[in-house]
Motif scaffolding. Structure first.
Motif, PDB file in Angstrom:
ATOM      1  N   GLY A 117     -13.895  31.237  -1.667  1.00 15.82           N
ATOM      2  CA  GLY A 117     -12.573  31.083  -2.266  1.00 15.82           C
ATOM      3  C   GLY A 117     -12.628  30.610  -3.699  1.00 15.82           C
ATOM      4  N   ASN A 118     -11.674  29.778  -4.084  1.00 16.26           N
ATOM      5  CA  ASN A 118     -11.569  29.257  -5.442  1.00 16.26           C
ATOM      6  C   ASN A 118     -11.894  27.766  -5.475  1.00 16.26           C
ATOM      7  OD1 ASN A 118     -10.438  31.817  -6.301  1.00 16.26           O
ATOM      8  ND2 ASN A 118      -8.504  31.137  -5.393  1.00 16.26           N
ATOM      9  N   ASN A 119     -12.439  27.329  -6.616  1.00  8.68           N
ATOM     10  CA  ASN A 119     -12.684  25.897  -6.851  1.00  8.68           C
ATOM     11  C   ASN A 119     -13.661  25.287  -5.845  1.00  8.68           C
ATOM     12  OD1 ASN A 119     -10.558  25.513  -9.037  1.00  8.68           O
ATOM     13  ND2 ASN A 119      -9.295  26.256  -7.335  1.00  8.68           N
ATOM     14  N   CYS A 120     -14.625  26.062  -5.426  1.00  9.65           N
ATOM     15  CA  CYS A 120     -15.637  25.576  -4.484  1.00  9.65           C
ATOM     16  C   CYS A 120     -16.875  25.105  -5.228  1.00  9.65           C
ATOM     17  CB  CYS A 120     -16.027  26.673  -3.503  1.00  9.65           C
ATOM     18  SG  CYS A 120     -14.668  27.234  -2.445  1.00  9.65           S
ATOM     19  N   VAL A 121     -17.633  24.219  -4.576  1.00  9.44           N
ATOM     20  CA  VAL A 121     -18.949  23.813  -5.058  1.00  9.44           C
ATOM     21  C   VAL A 121     -19.965  24.185  -3.982  1.00  9.44           C
ATOM     22  CG1 VAL A 121     -20.427  21.905  -5.770  1.00  9.44           C
ATOM     23  CG2 VAL A 121     -18.004  21.910  -6.423  1.00  9.44           C
ATOM     24  N   ILE A 122     -20.899  25.035  -4.349  1.00 10.27           N
ATOM     25  CA  ILE A 122     -21.990  25.423  -3.465  1.00 10.27           C
ATOM     26  C   ILE A 122     -23.245  24.734  -4.006  1.00 10.27           C
ATOM     27  CG2 ILE A 122     -23.234  27.323  -2.390  1.00 10.27           C
ATOM     28  CD1 ILE A 122     -20.202  27.342  -1.855  1.00 10.27           C
ATOM     29  N   GLY A 123     -23.779  23.772  -3.266  1.00  9.52           N
ATOM     30  CA  GLY A 123     -24.838  22.921  -3.756  1.00  9.52           C
ATOM     31  C   GLY A 123     -26.175  23.636  -3.917  1.00  9.52           C
ATOM     32  N   PHE A 124     -27.137  22.914  -4.514  1.00 10.54           N
ATOM     33  CA  PHE A 124     -28.444  23.506  -4.785  1.00 10.54           C
ATOM     34  C   PHE A 124     -29.160  23.876  -3.488  1.00 10.54           C
ATOM     35  CE2 PHE A 124     -29.499  19.102  -4.052  1.00 10.54           C
ATOM     36  CZ  PHE A 124     -30.741  19.127  -3.453  1.00 10.54           C
ATOM     37  N   SER A 125     -29.773  25.037  -3.509  1.00  8.64           N
ATOM     38  CA  SER A 125     -30.579  25.544  -2.397  1.00  8.64           C
ATOM     39  C   SER A 125     -29.794  25.698  -1.097  1.00  8.64           C
ATOM     40  CB  SER A 125     -31.808  24.654  -2.159  1.00  8.64           C
ATOM     41  OG  SER A 125     -32.663  24.691  -3.287  1.00  8.64           O
ATOM     42  N   VAL A 126     -28.482  25.862  -1.181  1.00 10.26           N
ATOM     43  CA  VAL A 126     -27.704  26.240   0.003  1.00 10.26           C
ATOM     44  C   VAL A 126     -28.084  27.665   0.381  1.00 10.26           C
ATOM     45  CG1 VAL A 126     -25.387  26.841   0.826  1.00 10.26           C
ATOM     46  CG2 VAL A 126     -25.775  24.681  -0.371  1.00 10.26           C
ATOM     47  N   GLY A 127     -28.350  27.895   1.661  1.00  6.33           N
ATOM     48  CA  GLY A 127     -28.646  29.231   2.154  1.00  6.33           C
ATOM     49  C   GLY A 127     -27.502  29.730   3.012  1.00  6.33           C
ATOM     50  N   MET A 128     -26.856  30.783   2.565  1.00  7.98           N
ATOM     51  CA  MET A 128     -25.658  31.279   3.241  1.00  7.98           C
ATOM     52  C   MET A 128     -25.912  32.699   3.726  1.00  7.98           C
ATOM     53  SD  MET A 128     -21.781  31.250   1.677  1.00  7.98           S
ATOM     54  CE  MET A 128     -21.969  29.528   1.223  1.00  7.98           C
ATOM     55  N   ALA A 129     -25.927  32.867   5.027  1.00  8.64           N
ATOM     56  CA  ALA A 129     -26.192  34.183   5.606  1.00  8.64           C
ATOM     57  C   ALA A 129     -24.970  35.098   5.451  1.00  8.64           C
ATOM     58  CB  ALA A 129     -26.579  34.035   7.070  1.00  8.64           C
ATOM     59  N   GLY A 130     -25.060  36.299   6.002  1.00 10.63           N
ATOM     60  CA  GLY A 130     -24.023  37.300   5.789  1.00 10.63           C
ATOM     61  C   GLY A 130     -22.694  36.982   6.450  1.00 10.63           C
TER      62      GLY A 130
END
Length: 253
Positions: A117-130
């Motif tokens: 979405g908007n205005n999110c923070v995805i931190g360092f080395s986050v692994g996000m699958a499909g």
């Protein structure tokens, strides 16, 4: 199949040794660092900062992918830090979407068909699958692994080193392994302008859901009957009722 040529906005900064394929669109005032790779099917909005060694629009890491024509769409005002990788979509949803005003920290990976979405923070080395969905104003702390098809509600905070294998309802903090509810995301909600009355309402809703050890179906019915209809109440109810994989646990015994 019609393929767009490379389209540039105005005032774009381009670093050294950067590769940009055909069929890419880049918006105004976007700054692209050194050694960046932007592959075909990528759309980048205005006022973005793409730091060194980022790879955008890579082929999905999904064995079902058959070279179908898909996209990566990135909105405006995003900051994407070093060594981030974001894959484009597959036939499932046809595109991966990153909204506006997000910070994606170094070494994070966002897999195919995800929606941020908007205005999110995805931190360092986050692994996000499909096919993960992340709501507005969410904060996913570093070294968190997010299982495919997970849904993360808006205004949530996920502590670092977490393992997300269940859906995370909106407005809350979760942590530990297995992931569990720790309370409202009070700091984030206050920053977003939620007043004390609204915070008390949400606390009471989640107390019934997580702390009083009721059957989830019964708890939802009780919340619907006992609380005045509000946008926030209905978002919680709708999120949980539409969760296909179930939600995070309540307080640990």
């Amino acid at each position: 199949m019609f393929i767009r040529t490379l389209l540039w906005g105005t005032n774009i900064t381009l670093g050294n040794f950067t590769t940009i394929e055909d069929d890419v669109i880049i918006g105004d005032n976007t700054c692209i660092g050194n050694n960046v790779t932007i592959l075909s099917g990528t759309r980048i909005g205005a006022n973005c900062q793409i730091h060194s060694n980022v790879i955008l629009g890579g082929i999905p890491q999904d064995l079902k992918y058959r070279n179908e024509y898909t996209l990566l769409e990135i909105g405006d005002d995003n900051m994407i830090r070093e060594f981030v990788t974001i894959n484009k979509g597959t036939a499932s949803k046809m595109k991966t979407v990153i909204g506006n005003s997000n910070l994606i920290m170094s070494n994070a990976h966002i897999g195919h068909d995800c929606t941020i979405g908007n205005n999110c923070v995805i931190g360092f080395s986050v692994g996000m699958a499909g096919e993960v969905q992340v709501g507005d104003w969410s904060n996913i702390s570093g070294l968190t692994a997010v299982h495919q098809f997970s849904i993360i509600g808006e205004h949530t905070m996920i502590s670092g080193l977490s393992r997300v294998v269940k859906d995370v309802p909106p407005y809350i903090i979760v942590a530990h392994d297995p992931l569990q509810y720790l309370g409202l995301n009070l700091v984030g909600l206050k920053r977003r302008g939620f007043d004390s009355k609204k915070l008390e309402e949400l606390k009471a809703i989640y107390r019934i859901l997580f702390q009083e050890k009721r059957n989830t179906k019964f708890a939802l019915q009780l919340i619907e009957n006992e609380f005045e209809q509000t946008i926030e109440r209905d978002k919680v109810l709708d999120f949980i009722r539409h969760s296909k994989r179930g939600i995070v646990k309540g307080y640990r015994e």
